[in-house]
Design an enzyme around this catalytic site. Structure first.
Site, PDB file in Angstrom:
ATOM      1  N   LYS A   9       0.824  -1.213   0.000  1.00 13.51           N
ATOM      2  CA  LYS A   9       0.000   0.000   0.000  1.00 13.51           C
ATOM      3  C   LYS A   9       0.863   1.271   0.000  1.00 13.51           C
ATOM      4  CE  LYS A   9      -4.134  -1.937   2.258  1.00 13.51           C
ATOM      5  NZ  LYS A   9      -5.150  -1.686   3.330  1.00 13.51           N
ATOM      6  N   TYR A  49     -12.432  -1.910  -4.251  1.00 16.13           N
ATOM      7  CA  TYR A  49     -13.001  -2.105  -2.913  1.00 16.13           C
ATOM      8  C   TYR A  49     -14.525  -2.006  -2.910  1.00 16.13           C
ATOM      9  CZ  TYR A  49      -8.555  -2.106  -0.257  1.00 16.13           C
ATOM     10  OH  TYR A  49      -7.328  -2.429   0.293  1.00 16.13           O
ATOM     11  N   ASN A 112      -2.087   0.363   6.840  1.00 18.08           N
ATOM     12  CA  ASN A 112      -1.634  -0.940   7.334  1.00 18.08           C
ATOM     13  C   ASN A 112      -0.780  -1.714   6.328  1.00 18.08           C
ATOM     14  OD1 ASN A 112      -3.757  -1.597   5.663  1.00 18.08           O
ATOM     15  ND2 ASN A 112      -4.856  -2.844   7.165  1.00 18.08           N
ATOM     16  N   HIS A 115      -2.284  -5.356   1.457  1.00 17.29           N
ATOM     17  CA  HIS A 115      -3.605  -5.935   1.183  1.00 17.29           C
ATOM     18  C   HIS A 115      -3.427  -7.386   0.787  1.00 17.29           C
ATOM     19  CE1 HIS A 115      -7.557  -6.699  -0.547  1.00 17.29           C
ATOM     20  NE2 HIS A 115      -6.899  -7.304  -1.524  1.00 17.29           N
ATOM     21  N   GLU A 126      -9.853  -9.944  -7.903  1.00 19.52           N
ATOM     22  CA  GLU A 126      -8.814  -8.924  -7.689  1.00 19.52           C
ATOM     23  C   GLU A 126      -7.655  -9.090  -8.678  1.00 19.52           C
ATOM     24  OE1 GLU A 126      -7.966  -9.207  -3.495  1.00 19.52           O
ATOM     25  OE2 GLU A 126      -9.901  -8.297  -2.968  1.00 19.52           O
TER      26      GLU A 126
HETATM   27  P1  IDP Z   1      -8.251  -6.553   5.227  1.00 20.74           P
HETATM   28  O1  IDP Z   1      -7.412  -5.545   4.463  1.00 20.74           O
HETATM   29  O2  IDP Z   1      -7.482  -7.150   6.375  1.00 20.74           O
HETATM   30  O3  IDP Z   1      -8.886  -7.591   4.337  1.00 20.74           O
HETATM   31  P2  IDP Z   1     -10.885  -5.292   5.353  1.00 20.74           P
HETATM   32  O4  IDP Z   1     -11.879  -5.474   6.458  1.00 20.74           O
HETATM   33  O5  IDP Z   1     -11.152  -5.941   4.043  1.00 20.74           O
HETATM   34  O6  IDP Z   1      -9.450  -5.725   5.920  1.00 20.74           O
HETATM   35  O7  IDP Z   1     -10.739  -3.724   5.138  1.00 20.74           O
HETATM   36  C1  IDP Z   1     -10.026  -3.209   4.034  1.00 20.74           C
HETATM   37  C2  IDP Z   1      -9.096  -2.122   4.502  1.00 20.74           C
HETATM   38  O8  IDP Z   1      -9.867  -1.018   4.956  1.00 20.74           O
HETATM   39  C3  IDP Z   1      -8.214  -2.492   5.698  1.00 20.74           C
HETATM   40  O9  IDP Z   1      -7.008  -3.124   5.316  1.00 20.74           O
HETATM   41  C4  IDP Z   1      -7.958  -1.159   6.359  1.00 20.74           C
HETATM   42  O10 IDP Z   1      -6.842  -0.472   5.792  1.00 20.74           O
HETATM   43  C5  IDP Z   1      -9.210  -0.370   6.034  1.00 20.74           C
HETATM   44  N1  IDP Z   1     -10.126  -0.347   7.168  1.00 20.74           N
HETATM   45  C6  IDP Z   1     -10.837  -1.390   7.678  1.00 20.74           C
HETATM   46  N2  IDP Z   1     -11.606  -1.007   8.713  1.00 20.74           N
HETATM   47  C7  IDP Z   1     -11.387   0.314   8.870  1.00 20.74           C
HETATM   48  C8  IDP Z   1     -11.891   1.308   9.778  1.00 20.74           C
HETATM   49  O11 IDP Z   1     -12.709   1.018  10.658  1.00 20.74           O
HETATM   50  N3  IDP Z   1     -11.399   2.573   9.616  1.00 20.74           N
HETATM   51  C9  IDP Z   1     -10.510   2.911   8.631  1.00 20.74           C
HETATM   52  N4  IDP Z   1     -10.014   2.013   7.767  1.00 20.74           N
HETATM   53  C10 IDP Z   1     -10.431   0.741   7.879  1.00 20.74           C
HETATM   54 MG    MG Z   2     -10.347  -7.445   2.900  1.00 21.15          MG
END
Ligand code: IDP
Ligand code: MG
Length: 138
Positions: A9, A49, A112, A115, A126
């Site tokens: 990312k 997304y 984070n 992905h 994807e």
């Molecule tokens: P993942 O990346 O571990 O699959 P997902 O639930 O698919 O997690 O969410 C996609 C991305 O959205 C996450 O990696 C994170 O960067 C972001 N994200 C998830 N929940 C939140 C939130 O509550 N606030 C802000 N960003 C979030």
């Molecule tokens: Mg996800």
């Protein structure tokens, strides 16, 4: 052999962490079968997304994914989908286990660093969203 889709990312590319993350991927036994560095548009990120479009964080997420360059990857390994999610660690770096990419490199939930696809159907979607078959060389 299973394939999964990964993104390094913008927060990680910005901090020059591409090499360190690729090193972890190869050391864990994945083969990188496709790779490109690019800049996503807001529209690219929204399409990618789309499953999250009703979530309160959708705007923030698609903004952050289009703020700077990313590295798009197709990874191959036995059980690649779950193996890559294990190597990344929990979504929130606060919850991520020691030694995972998100524990060691991520800044916060929104930044984070990585992905990974979460299931075979999402991996197929994807991968095909960003790569055509000629670009994926096992
Ligand atoms: P993942 O990346 O571990 O699959 P997902 O639930 O698919 O997690 O969410 C996609 C991305 O959205 C996450 O990696 C994170 O960067 C972001 N994200 C998830 N929940 C939140 C939130 O509550 N606030 C802000 N960003 C979030
Ligand atoms: Mg996800």
């Amino acid at each position: 052999m299973e394939k999964t889709f990964a993104i390094i990312k913008p927060d990680a590319v910005e901090r020059n962490l591409i090499g360190k993350i690729l090193e972890r991927i190869e050391s864990a036994g994945f083969r990188i079968v496709a790779m490109k560095r690019t800049l996503l548009t807001k529209e690219n990120a929204e399409g990618f997304y789309a499953v999250h479009k009703e979530r309160p964080f959708f705007g923030e997420l698609t903004d952050s994914m289009s703020t700077g360059p990313v590295v798009l990857l197709v990874l191959e390994k036995e059980n690649a989908i779950s193996a890559w999610r294990d190597l990344m660690g929990a979504t929130n770096p606060k919850d991520a286990a020691p030694g995972t990419i998100r524990k060691d490199f991520a800044i916060d939930l929104g930044r984070n660093s990585a992905h990974g696809s979460d299931a075979p159907e999402t991996a197929a979607f994807e991968i095909s969203y960003f790569f055509n078959q000629l670009e994926i060389i096992s």
